[in-house]
Design a protein around this motif. Structure first.
Motif, PDB file in Angstrom:
ATOM      1  N   ILE A  11       0.863  -1.182   0.000  1.00 55.48           N
ATOM      2  CA  ILE A  11       0.000   0.000   0.000  1.00 55.48           C
ATOM      3  C   ILE A  11       0.898   1.230   0.000  1.00 55.48           C
ATOM      4  O   ILE A  11       1.812   1.346   0.817  1.00 55.48           O
ATOM      5  N   LEU A  12       0.611   2.162  -0.907  1.00 55.55           N
ATOM      6  CA  LEU A  12       1.416   3.366  -1.062  1.00 55.55           C
ATOM      7  C   LEU A  12       0.504   4.571  -0.915  1.00 55.55           C
ATOM      8  O   LEU A  12      -0.627   4.577  -1.414  1.00 55.55           O
ATOM      9  N   VAL A  13       1.000   5.618  -0.229  1.00 55.01           N
ATOM     10  CA  VAL A  13       0.184   6.824  -0.049  1.00 55.01           C
ATOM     11  C   VAL A  13       1.085   8.048  -0.134  1.00 55.01           C
ATOM     12  O   VAL A  13       2.180   8.070   0.423  1.00 55.01           O
ATOM     13  N   GLY A  14       0.643   9.045  -0.878  1.00 58.73           N
ATOM     14  CA  GLY A  14       1.343  10.309  -0.935  1.00 58.73           C
ATOM     15  C   GLY A  14       2.250  10.457  -2.135  1.00 58.73           C
ATOM     16  O   GLY A  14       2.912   9.510  -2.557  1.00 58.73           O
ATOM     17  N   ARG A  54      -0.922  23.174  -1.493  1.00 60.25           N
ATOM     18  CA  ARG A  54      -0.657  22.010  -0.659  1.00 60.25           C
ATOM     19  C   ARG A  54      -1.674  20.891  -0.848  1.00 60.25           C
ATOM     20  O   ARG A  54      -1.494  19.802  -0.295  1.00 60.25           O
ATOM     21  N   ARG A  55      -2.705  21.136  -1.615  1.00 58.71           N
ATOM     22  CA  ARG A  55      -3.678  20.070  -1.853  1.00 58.71           C
ATOM     23  C   ARG A  55      -3.049  18.870  -2.538  1.00 58.71           C
ATOM     24  O   ARG A  55      -3.596  17.767  -2.466  1.00 58.71           O
ATOM     25  N   ILE A  56      -1.918  19.079  -3.201  1.00 57.73           N
ATOM     26  CA  ILE A  56      -1.307  17.981  -3.954  1.00 57.73           C
ATOM     27  C   ILE A  56      -0.875  16.849  -3.036  1.00 57.73           C
ATOM     28  O   ILE A  56      -0.789  15.684  -3.444  1.00 57.73           O
ATOM     29  N   ALA A  57      -0.570  17.158  -1.770  1.00 56.35           N
ATOM     30  CA  ALA A  57      -0.132  16.130  -0.825  1.00 56.35           C
ATOM     31  C   ALA A  57      -1.343  15.445  -0.195  1.00 56.35           C
ATOM     32  O   ALA A  57      -2.330  16.094   0.149  1.00 56.35           O
ATOM     33  N   CYS A  58      -1.265  14.139  -0.030  1.00 53.58           N
ATOM     34  CA  CYS A  58      -2.348  13.399   0.609  1.00 53.58           C
ATOM     35  C   CYS A  58      -2.446  13.798   2.078  1.00 53.58           C
ATOM     36  O   CYS A  58      -1.433  13.998   2.753  1.00 53.58           O
ATOM     37  N   SER A  59      -3.663  13.867   2.594  1.00 54.78           N
ATOM     38  CA  SER A  59      -3.848  14.227   3.998  1.00 54.78           C
ATOM     39  C   SER A  59      -5.090  13.544   4.551  1.00 54.78           C
ATOM     40  O   SER A  59      -6.058  13.281   3.834  1.00 54.78           O
ATOM     41  N   GLY A  60      -5.029  13.246   5.835  1.00 51.41           N
ATOM     42  CA  GLY A  60      -6.185  12.698   6.531  1.00 51.41           C
ATOM     43  C   GLY A  60      -6.541  11.273   6.157  1.00 51.41           C
ATOM     44  O   GLY A  60      -7.632  10.806   6.468  1.00 51.41           O
ATOM     45  N   CYS A  61      -5.628  10.552   5.511  1.00 57.42           N
ATOM     46  CA  CYS A  61      -5.926   9.178   5.087  1.00 57.42           C
ATOM     47  C   CYS A  61      -5.666   8.199   6.232  1.00 57.42           C
ATOM     48  O   CYS A  61      -4.781   8.409   7.066  1.00 57.42           O
ATOM     49  N   LEU A  62      -6.416   7.111   6.241  1.00 56.81           N
ATOM     50  CA  LEU A  62      -6.280   6.057   7.244  1.00 56.81           C
ATOM     51  C   LEU A  62      -5.947   4.745   6.550  1.00 56.81           C
ATOM     52  O   LEU A  62      -6.645   4.333   5.622  1.00 56.81           O
ATOM     53  N   ILE A  63      -4.880   4.098   7.023  1.00 56.98           N
ATOM     54  CA  ILE A  63      -4.528   2.752   6.553  1.00 56.98           C
ATOM     55  C   ILE A  63      -4.540   1.868   7.790  1.00 56.98           C
ATOM     56  O   ILE A  63      -3.648   1.969   8.643  1.00 56.98           O
ATOM     57  N   ALA A  64      -5.542   1.012   7.915  1.00 62.22           N
ATOM     58  CA  ALA A  64      -5.741   0.331   9.194  1.00 62.22           C
ATOM     59  C   ALA A  64      -6.276  -1.080   9.018  1.00 62.22           C
ATOM     60  O   ALA A  64      -7.098  -1.354   8.137  1.00 62.22           O
ATOM     61  N   ALA A  79       4.898   5.698   2.533  1.00 57.44           N
ATOM     62  CA  ALA A  79       4.269   7.014   2.557  1.00 57.44           C
ATOM     63  C   ALA A  79       5.292   8.041   2.118  1.00 57.44           C
ATOM     64  O   ALA A  79       6.427   8.059   2.612  1.00 57.44           O
ATOM     65  N   GLY A  80       4.920   8.904   1.198  1.00 58.53           N
ATOM     66  CA  GLY A  80       5.805   9.951   0.704  1.00 58.53           C
ATOM     67  C   GLY A  80       5.562  11.257   1.427  1.00 58.53           C
ATOM     68  O   GLY A  80       5.628  11.344   2.647  1.00 58.53           O
ATOM     69  N   TYR A  81       5.280  12.310   0.656  1.00 60.91           N
ATOM     70  CA  TYR A  81       4.970  13.609   1.247  1.00 60.91           C
ATOM     71  C   TYR A  81       3.510  13.592   1.691  1.00 60.91           C
ATOM     72  O   TYR A  81       2.589  13.775   0.889  1.00 60.91           O
ATOM     73  N   VAL A  82       3.286  13.365   2.967  1.00 61.04           N
ATOM     74  CA  VAL A  82       1.936  13.202   3.512  1.00 61.04           C
ATOM     75  C   VAL A  82       1.807  14.017   4.795  1.00 61.04           C
ATOM     76  O   VAL A  82       2.789  14.326   5.472  1.00 61.04           O
ATOM     77  N   ARG A  83       0.585  14.307   5.151  1.00 59.03           N
ATOM     78  CA  ARG A  83       0.325  14.958   6.430  1.00 59.03           C
ATOM     79  C   ARG A  83      -1.000  14.455   6.996  1.00 59.03           C
ATOM     80  O   ARG A  83      -1.910  14.069   6.254  1.00 59.03           O
ATOM     81  N   ASN A  84      -1.062  14.448   8.296  1.00 58.16           N
ATOM     82  CA  ASN A  84      -2.285  14.063   9.015  1.00 58.16           C
ATOM     83  C   ASN A  84      -2.766  12.669   8.620  1.00 58.16           C
ATOM     84  O   ASN A  84      -3.969  12.402   8.568  1.00 58.16           O
ATOM     85  N   ILE A  85      -1.847  11.758   8.346  1.00 57.07           N
ATOM     86  CA  ILE A  85      -2.287  10.409   8.017  1.00 57.07           C
ATOM     87  C   ILE A  85      -2.012   9.482   9.196  1.00 57.07           C
ATOM     88  O   ILE A  85      -1.139   9.736  10.031  1.00 57.07           O
ATOM     89  N   THR A  86      -2.763   8.399   9.238  1.00 58.91           N
ATOM     90  CA  THR A  86      -2.632   7.402  10.304  1.00 58.91           C
ATOM     91  C   THR A  86      -2.451   6.023   9.685  1.00 58.91           C
ATOM     92  O   THR A  86      -3.250   5.609   8.830  1.00 58.91           O
ATOM     93  N   ILE A  87      -1.401   5.340  10.118  1.00 57.29           N
ATOM     94  CA  ILE A  87      -1.144   3.958   9.712  1.00 57.29           C
ATOM     95  C   ILE A  87      -1.160   3.143  10.992  1.00 57.29           C
ATOM     96  O   ILE A  87      -0.254   3.253  11.824  1.00 57.29           O
ATOM     97  N   GLY A  91       3.780  16.462   8.035  1.00 60.02           N
ATOM     98  CA  GLY A  91       3.604  16.690   9.465  1.00 60.02           C
ATOM     99  C   GLY A  91       2.351  16.023  10.002  1.00 60.02           C
ATOM    100  O   GLY A  91       1.457  15.603   9.256  1.00 60.02           O
ATOM    101  N   ASN A  92       2.306  15.879  11.324  1.00 57.96           N
ATOM    102  CA  ASN A  92       1.128  15.349  12.033  1.00 57.96           C
ATOM    103  C   ASN A  92       0.744  13.948  11.565  1.00 57.96           C
ATOM    104  O   ASN A  92      -0.433  13.635  11.390  1.00 57.96           O
ATOM    105  N   ASN A  93       1.732  13.106  11.379  1.00 53.54           N
ATOM    106  CA  ASN A  93       1.484  11.728  10.948  1.00 53.54           C
ATOM    107  C   ASN A  93       1.612  10.782  12.132  1.00 53.54           C
ATOM    108  O   ASN A  93       2.364  11.034  13.075  1.00 53.54           O
TER     109      ASN A  93
END
Length: 586
Positions: A394-397, A415-425, A444-452, A479-481
């Motif tokens: 699984i890849l994100v960002g 900054r919309r180009i970066a994935c944010s708020g995604c959940l991988i669970a 995960a690449g350039y991401v913010r506010n994501i949760t794995i 940030g905020n990952n």
């Protein structure tokens, strides 16, 4: 179905007596009505005001594609739900096998009117091996030396004797944290050694970039390699070879395989399902639930070779910087430039909000399984199985646009180009990275506010979870990952400079906590057998808190980190009550 007009589609509409929204179910059956046609039907009904919430119910069976299914903004709010055995497949069956000594051969069917090229084959659901020179990777030869100016690699003559006059042979070379696929152009025998040259563009990249590179050491641990894709190498049960000119495939069956009845599948499409909006008009609120995806290909290595920088991101250009240049903010000197591209994926999402992929299975794929790429906000990949993929599970960002040099800070104006708020669970990811050994379980690449969180990752060739990108400390889009309560075991099957959990770049207010990492492999051909870790904060890692992660020992690395990382209570002292929380939740 009796006529095409019926189209094997049964539409049932549920509408309240008031002006409430209409919910429409569309039942789809394999072979009679395509998923694309069902989506188009739903769009037309919506335009006519005949419903605004649509559920496509895929009946059990195999949905064989001749083009990717594309979900667009016109499909907002759609749910695609599969019966227990609904499978979206990019595979095509190869039938009518003929015996030729210990080998069998079959004519390869054309796909969409063109000769079919493929790099993988499965027999009765088990991946077969593309013909190669070694069965056991511990028996790989090692290179002798290299000449960067002449772009030659020297190897033992015995290693290439069989293929010296063969076309299409590939050298897969183990180099530090990546493998490279190099298409052999020429073999020049030099007594007890041989000089190999390679096709472009991979030859220039291989010899001009410094990281990663073929290893020639003083302790005998030169880079190991294997050779693949020649009829002369077809000598073991379970191996196959494609004769592209004759459009025939050859195979040596495993014990118990009956080629008159075997289900032999090869992949035809690089992407099976694509969710695709635009940055200003994203796809919204789509759910894919209970669907299996299988048999996706990735063909770039056959045309351009494959020179990864890291985590499977392939280099399109790279070179050394001499003398090295200084960088601000405490970063060490920069000695190379590189630009990267991204491998294909079976399921890919771009420019979308709240895409939910749940209870799905992705298997038998050449490269990435599921990919949330650019401008994906919210949504999840959960309760799914990703198994038997050649690349990342699984890849994100984003890992930066094609024109962005990989070592430079990345903080786009939009900054919309970066994935944010995604959940991988709560996913099970196993036996991925089995072809490109430098890929990862979850990347995960350039991401913010994501949760794995609460994933189980096992049987991976390199790192379990790789979080972040960019080899610098400067604060950018990340940030905020959070990476928490994952169970990672049986990793580093083939590569070192590795960790169960690995980070890059500045990620303020990020937490890696309550994970369990154990059971690392010890490949005999690793370039540095001591350079492995359970937790690894690599170049530029900054603003990250590592706490309460259980590992069998405190085998960690902090390499060129920023000043604001925090390490608290990591190692075998972590309480059993915390350790028990790692992995998939019941």
């Amino acid at each position: 179905m009796a006529t095409k007009s019926i189209l094997a589609i049964f539409i049932s509409m549920y509408a309240a007596a008031s002006a409430m929204a209409q919910a429409v179910n569309i039942d789809v059956e394999p072979g009679a009505y395509t998923i694309e046609e069902a989506l188009q039907k739903a769009r037309i009904m919506r335009l006519h005001g005949d419903g605004d919430k649509f559920t496509l119910r895929l009946k059990s069976g195999i949905y064989r594609l001749n083009a990717p299914v594309v979900i667009r903004p016109e499909d907002n709010g759609v749910t695609i739900v599969g019966d227990s055995k609904a499978e979206i497949s990019g595979g095509i069956r190869i039938e009518n096998w003929h015996r030729e000594g210990k080998m069998w051969w079959a004519q390869v069917p054309r796909f969409n009117g063109r000769p079919l090229l493929f790099r993988q084959m499965w027999v009765n659901g088990q991946k077969a091996d593309r013909a190669r020179d070694v069965k056991n990777f511990d028996d790989m030869y090692r290179i002798l030396s290299l000449n960067k100016q002449r772009e030659e690699i020297y190897v033992p003559a015995a290693a290439v004797k069989k293929i010296a006059k063969s076309d299409g042979v590939e050298m897969v070379i183990h180099q530090m944290w990546c493998t490279a696929n190099l298409r052999i152009k020429g073999v020049k025998m030099l007594g007890d050694s041989a000089a190999l040259t390679f096709h472009q563009p991979e030859s220039h990249i291989e010899f001009r970039q410094p990281w990663p590179q073929p290893m020639v050491t003083s302790d005998g641990r030169n880079s190991a390699f294997y050779l693949a894709n020649a009829k002369a190498l077809l000598d073991e049960k379970g191996e196959w070879w494609l004769d592209e000119k004759a459009e025939r495939v050859y195979y040596i069956p495993r014990d118990g395989e009956n080629m008159s009845s075997a289900d032999v599948e090869v992949p035809t499409l690089e992407t099976l399902v694509e969710v695709l909006g635009t940055i200003d008009n994203p796809v919204r609120n789509v759910t894919i639930d209970g669907v299996s995806f299988s048999y996706a290909t990735w063909l770039r290595p056959s045309f351009y070779g494959h020179n990864p920088l890291q985590a499977g991101m392939y280099m399109t250009e790279a070179y050394k910087i001499r003398p090295q240049i200084s960088r601000p903010n405490g970063d060490h000197k920069l000695d190379n430039h590189g630009w990267v591209g991204r491998p294909s994926a079976a399921v890919t999402v771009n420019h979308a909000n709240n895409i939910h992929i749940t209870n799905c299975t992705v298997m038998h794929c050449a490269s990435t399984g599921i990919d949330f790429n650019e401008n994906v906000v919210g949504g999840e990949v959960s309760r799914s199985l990703v198994e038997d993929c050649g690349g990342t599970g699984i890849l994100v960002g984003t890992f930066g646009p094609a024109g962005h040099e990989a070592h430079q800070p990345y903080d786009p104006t939009d900054r919309r180009i970066a994935c944010s708020g995604c959940l991988i669970a709560n996913n099970i990811i196993t036996n991925v990275t089995n072809e490109d050994w430098g890929t990862v379980g979850i990347g995960a690449g350039y991401v913010r506010n994501i949760t794995i969180r609460n994933n189980e990752i096992s049987e991976v060739s390199y790192t379990g979870i790789s979080m972040g990108w960019g080899w610098n400390q400067q604060i950018g889009v990340m940030g905020n990952n959070r990476v928490e309560r994952n169970l990672i075991h049986h990793y580093a099957k083939h590569m070192y400079d590795v960790a169960g959990i690995y980070t890059l770049g500045s990620q303020p207010h990020s937490f890696i906590q309550e994970n369990t990492v154990r059971d690392i492999y010890t490949p005999s051909y690793a370039h540095d057998p001591n350079h492995w870790f359970y937790l690894y904060t690599d170049e530029g890692s900054n603003g990250i808190t590592m706490r309460n992660n259980w590992t069998p020992s405190e085998k960690f690395l902090k390499n060129s980190n920023g000043p604001t990382n925090t390490w608290e209570n990591n190692g075998p002292m972590v309480a059993d009550s915390i350790k028990a929380l790692a992995g998939v939740e019941n």
